[in-house]
Design an enzyme around this catalytic site. Sequence first.
Site, mmCIF file in Angstrom:
data_model
loop_
_atom_site.group_PDB
_atom_site.id
_atom_site.type_symbol
_atom_site.label_atom_id
_atom_site.label_comp_id
_atom_site.label_asym_id
_atom_site.label_seq_id
_atom_site.Cartn_x
_atom_site.Cartn_y
_atom_site.Cartn_z
ATOM 1 N N ASP A 154 84.890 -95.905 -7.206
ATOM 2 C CA ASP A 154 85.363 -95.175 -6.025
ATOM 3 C C ASP A 154 84.700 -95.680 -4.749
ATOM 4 O O ASP A 154 85.319 -95.792 -3.702
ATOM 5 C CB ASP A 154 85.038 -93.683 -6.152
ATOM 6 C CG ASP A 154 85.872 -93.033 -7.231
ATOM 7 O OD1 ASP A 154 86.691 -93.755 -7.840
ATOM 8 O OD2 ASP A 154 85.695 -91.824 -7.471
ATOM 9 N N TYR A 191 86.280 -98.734 -3.444
ATOM 10 C CA TYR A 191 87.591 -98.393 -2.895
ATOM 11 C C TYR A 191 87.408 -97.741 -1.521
ATOM 12 O O TYR A 191 88.081 -98.095 -0.547
ATOM 13 C CB TYR A 191 88.309 -97.436 -3.852
ATOM 14 C CG TYR A 191 89.626 -96.920 -3.307
ATOM 15 C CD1 TYR A 191 90.807 -97.623 -3.519
ATOM 16 C CD2 TYR A 191 89.682 -95.736 -2.570
ATOM 17 C CE1 TYR A 191 92.011 -97.167 -3.007
ATOM 18 C CE2 TYR A 191 90.874 -95.270 -2.055
ATOM 19 C CZ TYR A 191 92.039 -95.984 -2.278
ATOM 20 O OH TYR A 191 93.223 -95.529 -1.763
ATOM 21 N N GLU A 240 81.900 -75.286 -1.116
ATOM 22 C CA GLU A 240 81.925 -75.298 -2.586
ATOM 23 C C GLU A 240 81.820 -76.732 -3.087
ATOM 24 O O GLU A 240 82.042 -77.672 -2.326
ATOM 25 C CB GLU A 240 83.185 -74.618 -3.124
ATOM 26 C CG GLU A 240 84.450 -75.225 -2.616
ATOM 27 C CD GLU A 240 85.690 -74.574 -3.217
ATOM 28 O OE1 GLU A 240 85.621 -74.048 -4.320
ATOM 29 O OE2 GLU A 240 86.726 -74.646 -2.552
ATOM 30 N N LYS A 287 82.582 -80.304 -4.635
ATOM 31 C CA LYS A 287 83.784 -81.142 -4.678
ATOM 32 C C LYS A 287 83.927 -81.651 -6.107
ATOM 33 O O LYS A 287 83.102 -82.429 -6.597
ATOM 34 C CB LYS A 287 83.648 -82.313 -3.699
ATOM 35 C CG LYS A 287 84.881 -83.181 -3.608
ATOM 36 C CD LYS A 287 84.781 -84.133 -2.425
ATOM 37 C CE LYS A 287 86.083 -84.852 -2.152
ATOM 38 N NZ LYS A 287 86.532 -85.700 -3.228
ATOM 39 N N GLU A 341 91.793 -78.102 -8.496
ATOM 40 C CA GLU A 341 91.425 -79.307 -9.230
ATOM 41 C C GLU A 341 91.397 -78.977 -10.713
ATOM 42 O O GLU A 341 90.751 -78.004 -11.122
ATOM 43 C CB GLU A 341 90.021 -79.716 -8.745
ATOM 44 C CG GLU A 341 89.670 -81.141 -8.966
ATOM 45 C CD GLU A 341 90.175 -82.090 -7.863
ATOM 46 O OE1 GLU A 341 90.939 -81.651 -6.967
ATOM 47 O OE2 GLU A 341 89.817 -83.278 -7.936
ATOM 48 N N LYS A 379 84.583 -76.118 4.578
ATOM 49 C CA LYS A 379 85.821 -75.756 5.289
ATOM 50 C C LYS A 379 85.521 -74.612 6.243
ATOM 51 O O LYS A 379 84.752 -73.706 5.894
ATOM 52 C CB LYS A 379 86.896 -75.303 4.288
ATOM 53 C CG LYS A 379 87.330 -76.384 3.336
ATOM 54 C CD LYS A 379 88.222 -75.852 2.222
ATOM 55 C CE LYS A 379 87.640 -76.240 0.887
ATOM 56 N NZ LYS A 379 88.417 -75.806 -0.268
ATOM 57 N N CYS A 404 63.937 -114.108 -34.079
ATOM 58 C CA CYS A 404 63.310 -113.234 -33.092
ATOM 59 C C CYS A 404 62.907 -114.033 -31.849
ATOM 60 O O CYS A 404 62.224 -115.057 -31.976
ATOM 61 C CB CYS A 404 62.082 -112.571 -33.726
ATOM 62 S SG CYS A 404 61.113 -111.653 -32.514
ATOM 63 N N CYS A 446 58.756 -113.977 -31.916
ATOM 64 C CA CYS A 446 57.919 -114.629 -32.932
ATOM 65 C C CYS A 446 58.669 -115.663 -33.756
ATOM 66 O O CYS A 446 58.057 -116.362 -34.561
ATOM 67 C CB CYS A 446 57.298 -113.578 -33.851
ATOM 68 S SG CYS A 446 58.490 -112.798 -34.948
HETATM 69 S S1 IVH Z 1 89.939 -78.807 -0.346
HETATM 70 C C1 IVH Z 1 92.944 -79.823 2.813
HETATM 71 N N1 IVH Z 1 88.135 -78.320 -2.148
HETATM 72 O O1 IVH Z 1 89.146 -83.756 -3.009
HETATM 73 C C2 IVH Z 1 91.851 -79.581 1.927
HETATM 74 N N2 IVH Z 1 89.334 -80.366 -2.284
HETATM 75 O O2 IVH Z 1 89.221 -86.066 -1.228
HETATM 76 C C3 IVH Z 1 92.238 -79.692 0.537
HETATM 77 N N3 IVH Z 1 88.704 -81.747 -4.202
HETATM 78 O O3 IVH Z 1 92.611 -83.880 -2.633
HETATM 79 C C4 IVH Z 1 91.159 -80.040 -0.326
HETATM 80 N N4 IVH Z 1 87.206 -80.391 -5.017
HETATM 81 O O4 IVH Z 1 91.666 -83.195 -4.910
HETATM 82 C C5 IVH Z 1 89.049 -79.183 -1.708
HETATM 83 N N5 IVH Z 1 86.525 -77.758 -3.708
HETATM 84 C C6 IVH Z 1 87.439 -78.602 -3.261
HETATM 85 C C7 IVH Z 1 87.711 -79.816 -3.913
HETATM 86 C C8 IVH Z 1 88.659 -80.668 -3.384
HETATM 87 C C9 IVH Z 1 87.835 -81.544 -5.172
HETATM 88 C C10 IVH Z 1 89.550 -82.945 -4.065
HETATM 89 C C11 IVH Z 1 90.986 -82.642 -3.835
HETATM 90 C C12 IVH Z 1 91.337 -83.383 -2.585
HETATM 91 C C13 IVH Z 1 90.290 -84.437 -2.563
HETATM 92 C C14 IVH Z 1 90.081 -84.987 -1.199
#
Ligand code: IVH
Length: 696
Positions: free
Chosen positions: A35, A38, A116, A118, A176, A293, A433, A436
């Site tokens: 990731d 990427y 929260e 991710k 998720e 958020k 080995c 030895c």
């Molecule tokens: S909020 C507009 N909360 O992360 C906001 N996303 O990189 C919507 N993800 O597409 C996402 N845990 O698949 C939110 N607690 C969480 C999350 C979360 C994982 C993923 C989700 C999102 C991606 C974005």
Amino acid sequence: MQDSADLQAELGELRRLINYHNTRYYQLDAPAIPDQDYDRLFQRLLDIEAAHPQLVSADSPSQRVGSAPLGGFTQVVHVLPMLSLDKVFTADDLKRFEERVLKRLNTSVIPEYCCEPKIDGVAVSLLYRHGLLERAATRGDGTTGEDITHNVRTVKSVPLRLSGDGLPSLLEVRGEIFMTKSGFAAMNAEAVTRGERTFVNPRNAAAGTLRQLDSRLTARRPLTMFCYSAGLVEGGELPDTLSAIFDRFASWGLPVNGLRQVVTGIEGCSNYCDQVQARRTTLDYEIDGVVIKLNSVSLQQELGMNARTPRWAMAFKFPAEEVATVLEEVEFQVGRTGALTPVARLQPVFVGGVTVSNATLHNMDEVRRLGVRIGDRVIVRRAGDVIPKIVQVIPRTVVEETELADAMDAASADAAAITASVPLRDIVAPTHCPVCGSPVVQEAGEVLLRCSGALVCRAQLIQALLHFASRGAMDIEGLGGKLIEQLVEAGLVKSLADLYRLDVDILARLERMGLKSAQNLKAGIDKSKATSLARFLFALGIREVGEATALNLARHFGSLAAIMAADEESLKTVEDVGPVVAARIAGFFAQSLNRDLIEQLLLLGVSPQELAVVPAEKLPLAGQTWVVTGSLESMDRNQAKAALQALGAKVAGSVSAKTTCVVAGPGAGSKLATAEELGIKVINEPELLALLEQFQ
Ligand code: IVH
């Protein structure tokens, strides 16, 4: 300054690469790069486009999320697009996020945020009509996803019907779906026993499982879900803060993350991120950061969104646990019992918060399973304090065809470090080995290769001495690895017994050794002569005899002579000793070399304290079941286990209602979580030490 033709060419290449990796990630569930790499490509694309807006094309991957869905599933159009998140990696970047928010809102009032973890899983949308689950879809490219209702219906944490107050007639919930770490491990272990293919990580496993056409297969996989936002809502209204929406979700039966928290200001967010990061390895699901958020829905609406991402949310990403590097060489290390372990020498990479340049390849079966060769680009994983390991080989063709290396060069200076090429070579097991030169042997039914040189092999002798002198064994103070190497290299120590033949004069002549330290070391060696029978047995390094078994043997037989005289049948009557271990013990004492060694040690004054056989039920922790989890500082888990067993406790591998107490060190995972859930007593290392001291 790049000229415009160069820029166009780089943009074209970046877009082609990103599209290619999107297909592998989103459609084929077979990512070819980590990731982090990427993200780097994507960031480079975003940077160029930000500096040259005229070069943004409608089909640039920056204008969409992921790829179009794979055939075989019905397409679903998301009425409200499923967004992605902007990400930051540092507390300073988080501060700038808040500055932008305040500026746009034209206020200086510090807002509340709902934070929260991710989750590293698969984003899905659930549509409930009059409370009934009507449809579930993947995110796809953000606008069009795939209908995976048949699969999602099998996920137990997804309610098929919602109930409760204030339920809108149409409610789209997003979240998720993921696989727990424990479920993933169990599933892979089962796949191995059936000779089936295993998944690289829980995210790939979850994605692959959701894309099964046959939902009976999905139903057998341990998937679960957390909901994190609302999409379309009709015939009803949701509360005006995210935290109240989450509570409402929970009241309707939707799964939400219990770790969510409302905090004030970006400092509150930073603290939250630190707390979650500290708990990362103890959670039973993979997370790659924290999502922050704005809690107020009206402020969210006021801020609106950019092309792909909302302006009111931010992902704070933790250091990557998987990164790509090059396997430069493989060396075979010889262990205490002669086992040869292939060790990967890697181009150094920063992963899981540290720089890693070695990873274990375990054994030749693992080498074959991975299909790895020297010169391959590989993905290295280091999560928590776990030893780094190679989890995947990056297909060579991908690297060549896409000239990934060149593009990464352009994307970042660090990435350039992984582009050096090492000629491809197979990893060949040695026939002799490497230390030895003795022939390498493989016992029937064993995966491991072993050096047949026994203590003639310097490597085995050094390891045997290290083990003999270690804390849980003879506990020889001052005798460390460097000194042991010197003693062996100088030919002063050729067997374990030779340690007790060293005198102060000889020791004082060693490098960096004065008279005083030689005297101290000699005193340490002499002091170790008075030991317990269990320690002595453990120190001998009999295969399969760890501290716990040594203790059981000592308790059962009471004297060294009795153990040496025991046959396999009577050895099998000892607790936790099965036929394999019994055969090892009897085999060890049957060898005249070993009997001679023991005789010499005893003659030199080593005197293992024989044990008066104490009836088990009289011991202070008799009848109790303990579990040790996580890492401990002053001892390893086996030592803790042995110490608890010495006090009469049974030590189990998993937590259940029958567990009396759990000892949890840093990095404790699902066992700690289970203990907390079941309300079982949990103590930390200092508390354990205090307890052990009390009974000494
Ligand atoms: S909020 C507009 N909360 O992360 C906001 N996303 O990189 C919507 N993800 O597409 C996402 N845990 O698949 C939110 N607690 C969480 C999350 C979360 C994982 C993923 C989700 C999102 C991606 C974005």
